[in-house]
Each structure stands twice: as C-alpha cells, then as structure tokens.
Motif scaffolding. Structure first.
Motif, PDB file in Angstrom:
ATOM      1  N   UNK A  90     -77.100  -2.686  33.621  1.00 14.65           N
ATOM      2  CA  UNK A  90     -77.689  -3.271  32.401  1.00 14.65           C
ATOM      3  C   UNK A  90     -77.848  -4.785  32.502  1.00 14.65           C
ATOM      4  N   UNK A  91     -78.941  -5.283  31.935  1.00 14.36           N
ATOM      5  CA  UNK A  91     -79.184  -6.728  31.927  1.00 14.36           C
ATOM      6  C   UNK A  91     -78.102  -7.470  31.158  1.00 14.36           C
ATOM      7  N   UNK A  92     -77.461  -6.790  30.227  1.00 14.85           N
ATOM      8  CA  UNK A  92     -76.453  -7.434  29.381  1.00 14.85           C
ATOM      9  C   UNK A  92     -75.236  -7.929  30.157  1.00 14.85           C
ATOM     10  N   UNK A  93     -75.035  -7.461  31.383  1.00 12.35           N
ATOM     11  CA  UNK A  93     -73.872  -7.955  32.144  1.00 12.35           C
ATOM     12  C   UNK A  93     -73.950  -9.467  32.321  1.00 12.35           C
ATOM     13  N   UNK A  94     -75.153 -10.001  32.328  1.00 10.99           N
ATOM     14  CA  UNK A  94     -75.330 -11.441  32.475  1.00 10.99           C
ATOM     15  C   UNK A  94     -74.920 -12.233  31.248  1.00 10.99           C
ATOM     16  N   UNK A  95     -74.573 -11.535  30.151  1.00 11.00           N
ATOM     17  CA  UNK A  95     -74.171 -12.203  28.911  1.00 11.00           C
ATOM     18  C   UNK A  95     -72.655 -12.211  28.733  1.00 11.00           C
ATOM     19  N   UNK A  96     -71.930 -11.999  29.825  1.00  9.90           N
ATOM     20  CA  UNK A  96     -70.465 -12.125  29.817  1.00  9.90           C
ATOM     21  C   UNK A  96     -70.113 -13.357  30.653  1.00  9.90           C
ATOM     22  N   UNK A  97     -70.231 -14.549  30.076  1.00  7.60           N
ATOM     23  CA  UNK A  97     -70.205 -15.790  30.864  1.00  7.60           C
ATOM     24  C   UNK A  97     -68.877 -16.092  31.542  1.00  7.60           C
ATOM     25  N   UNK A  98     -67.796 -15.430  31.108  1.00  9.77           N
ATOM     26  CA  UNK A  98     -66.495 -15.715  31.703  1.00  9.77           C
ATOM     27  C   UNK A  98     -66.116 -14.727  32.813  1.00  9.77           C
ATOM     28  N   UNK A  99     -67.038 -13.842  33.154  1.00 11.35           N
ATOM     29  CA  UNK A  99     -66.740 -12.848  34.184  1.00 11.35           C
ATOM     30  C   UNK A  99     -66.397 -13.513  35.509  1.00 11.35           C
ATOM     31  N   UNK A 100     -65.290 -13.056  36.105  1.00 15.36           N
ATOM     32  CA  UNK A 100     -64.907 -13.472  37.447  1.00 15.36           C
ATOM     33  C   UNK A 100     -65.013 -12.313  38.435  1.00 15.36           C
ATOM     34  N   UNK A 101     -64.935 -11.090  37.918  1.00 18.32           N
ATOM     35  CA  UNK A 101     -65.063  -9.890  38.746  1.00 18.32           C
ATOM     36  C   UNK A 101     -66.083  -8.943  38.125  1.00 18.32           C
TER      37      UNK A 101
END
Length: 333
Positions: A90-101
């Motif tokens: 999903x394109x929405x994964x790019x809207x989790x700005x604090x993701x490290x993994x």
C-alpha cells in the motif's frame, strides 16, 4: 475514633477507585495519525485475517506486527511476514514517517513494483522485501534512504539493472539482491562505497560482463556472485592483505590463473566451482584455515598440496578438473 476510622476508609476507597481508572493520556500510547495510516494499510490489503488485531477501538502500539518507539510512541516498525495477503504494497506505508523497519517477507501473493512512497521513509534502517512476487526494477530512489543498514530484496521477480546509486548509501552492512532476474553488469560504483563496506549478495541472476576492477580497491567481507554469466579475471579480489572471509563465484565463466593468487588469513569459505579457472592450487592456501572449499569443474592441473586443510575436503571439492591429482583424488601419475 470510629468517625476518624470511617473517614479514612472512605478516603482509601475513593483513592482505589480513582487509580483503577487510569487517565486516557497514560493508557493510550498510539499516535492517532499513525493509527489512521495503519487502518488504511489494512483496508488496502483487503482487511486480511493476519491483521485482525488492528481494531480501531484498541491501542495500535499493541497491534500485531507493529512496534512503537518507547519514547515518542510513534510506529517505528512494520514487519508483515508469512501472511495470506494478496495485492500490492500500500502507498500508505510512506505515511509512517518514524518507520525504521519495514518488512514484507514470505508473502508469495504480494505483487506489483516496489512502492515509490517508501522514498519518504528517511528514518528507515532496515528494508526487507523478500520471498514475494514483486516485479519491476530495483528503484533508484532507494539511494535517498541514507540511514539504511540492510537492504534485502532477494527471492523476488525483479528485473532490469542494478542502480549504481546504491553505492551512495553510507551505512549499509549488506545488500541482498540475489534470486531475482537482474541483468546488465555489476556497477563500477560498487567499488566506491563510502563509510561502511557492505556484504554483496548478487547470486542467481543474469548479470553479465566482467566484475569491475574497482571492487579490488575495497576490503569486503562477503561477496556472492554465483550463478550469473560473469566472465574474465577476478584475481584482483584476492590478496594477502585483504579481509575477505567468504567469496562465492561459482557457476560463471570466470577465467584466471589460480596458481598466482595469494589469500588472506581471514578467508574461511572459497567456492569457485563451474568456471574456466586454470593453473594449480597454490601452496600458500595451506596456511589458510578454510571451512569450505570447492574448485570442482574447472581446468586446474597439478598435485593437490599436502597439508593444511586440503585433505579435509572430499573428492567432490576437486573433481572434474583438467589434470588435478593427489589426495583426496587419485594419485598423480
């Protein structure tokens, strides 16, 4: 006295009741923005059973396959694995700005290309998209993710060439592009990594041409270029002062004189089988504490040196050469 005791009892009971209902600000860790994004991801994936715990009425920090940072309470890990999920990332994964993994692993019905919105995840340290049916190229935008320490895109259906810009990632410990359908040459820039020098896993592709000589300028720990269509001389990858530990070059069309090479003490695994390597096994290899050796199916000649680790390997490590002889092969005539 009785009135005082009764008053204290009421106070303690009231305090107990108050503490039994913690403040929402204490009990709810989940950031509302992150929750909305995760619910969108769930919807885009078709509300799979694998994400059944993603209930909008519960704290998203305790949902399955996600983790929250203890300090910021922002989602910093999304690791979906071995799930019965179909569709695209999903394109929405790019809207989790604090993701490290970010991990989508062992999901055979995951299709489409590598999601472009991943380029927004500038805090990402580990990107693992493996054992899926992702197609398309290895995207150039990955070079924007300067905090990456692991890039794992193996066991997919990726095509096209390897982007030279990956060498601009200063913190990479390993690049796994193996088991895809990649073509073209290994980029010359892979001999010009700045900062960390990553392990390179490029096996089981359709890479062609010579290995760039620039790779001889760096001290790699692991190189696996096996099962490609590489050709020419790779003697520059070896040397007494190198720090290489594992080198796997089997099933290519490499051609060079093995007898002229020197090997570092650090070398523990050497796999050169199914090439066009000629010459003899160098005596200096006796001083290396090899754990694995395979030089079968080449054009080697002469006697296998006696001593060191040579006789600890079986006949299958040496057979099908031009005129190699001596234990564990038949005696030289």
């Amino acid at each position: 006295m009785k009135m005082k005791s009764s008053f204290l009892a009421v106070v303690f009971l009231s305090l107990f009741v108050f503490l039994s209902f913690p403040s929402p600000s204490v009990s709810v860790r989940c950031n509302p923005k992150d929750k909305r994004v995760l619910l969108q991801i769930k919807k885009d994936l078709g509300n799979p059973y694998h994400l059944a715990s993603w209930d909008p009425n519960t704290d998203c920090c305790y949902w399955y396959v996600v983790e929250c940072d203890r300090r910021t309470n922002r989602i910093n890990s999304l690791h979906v694995f071995q799930a019965n999920i179909s569709g695209q990332i999903p394109a929405a994964v790019g809207d989790l700005p604090y993701l490290e993994t970010l991990q989508f692993h062992h999901i055979t019905n995951l299709t489409g290309t590598i999601q472009p919105t991943i380029a927004k995840l500038t805090n990402l340290k580990m990107l693992r998209l493996s054992f899926t049916n992702l197609t398309g190229p290895v995207p150039d935008f990955l070079s924007q993710l300067k905090n990456l320490t692991l890039l794992e895109l193996n066991y997919n259906q990726l095509t096209g060439t390897i982007p030279p810009s990956l060498s601009q990632l200063p913190n990479l410990l390993a690049i796994h592009l193996d088991r895809n359908k990649l073509t073209g040459q290994i980029p010359d820039s892979f001999g010009k990594f700045k900062g960390q020098i990553p392990d390179l896993y490029l096996s089981h592709n359709s890479l062609t041409g010579p290995v760039p000589k620039s790779l001889g300028e760096l001290n790699f720990s692991t190189l696996d270029f096996s099962r490609n269509n590489l050709e020419g001389d790779v003697s520059f990858l070896f040397g007494k002062n190198k720090t290489i530990q594992n080198i796997v070059l089997s099933r290519n069309t490499l051609e060079f004189d093995l007898s002229k090479l020197e090997f570092p003490d650090s070398l523990s695994s050497l796999d050169l089988n199914h090439n066009r390597i000629f010459g003899s096994l160098p005596e200096g290899l006796k001083d290396v504490q090899l754990q694995y050796l395979n030089v079968s199916y080449n054009r080697l000649c002469g006697q296998i040196p006696q001593g060191g680790k040579f006789q600890s390997f079986d006949v299958f490590s040496y057979f099908h050469n031009k005129c190699l002889c001596g234990s564990p092969l038949p005696d030289c005539k």
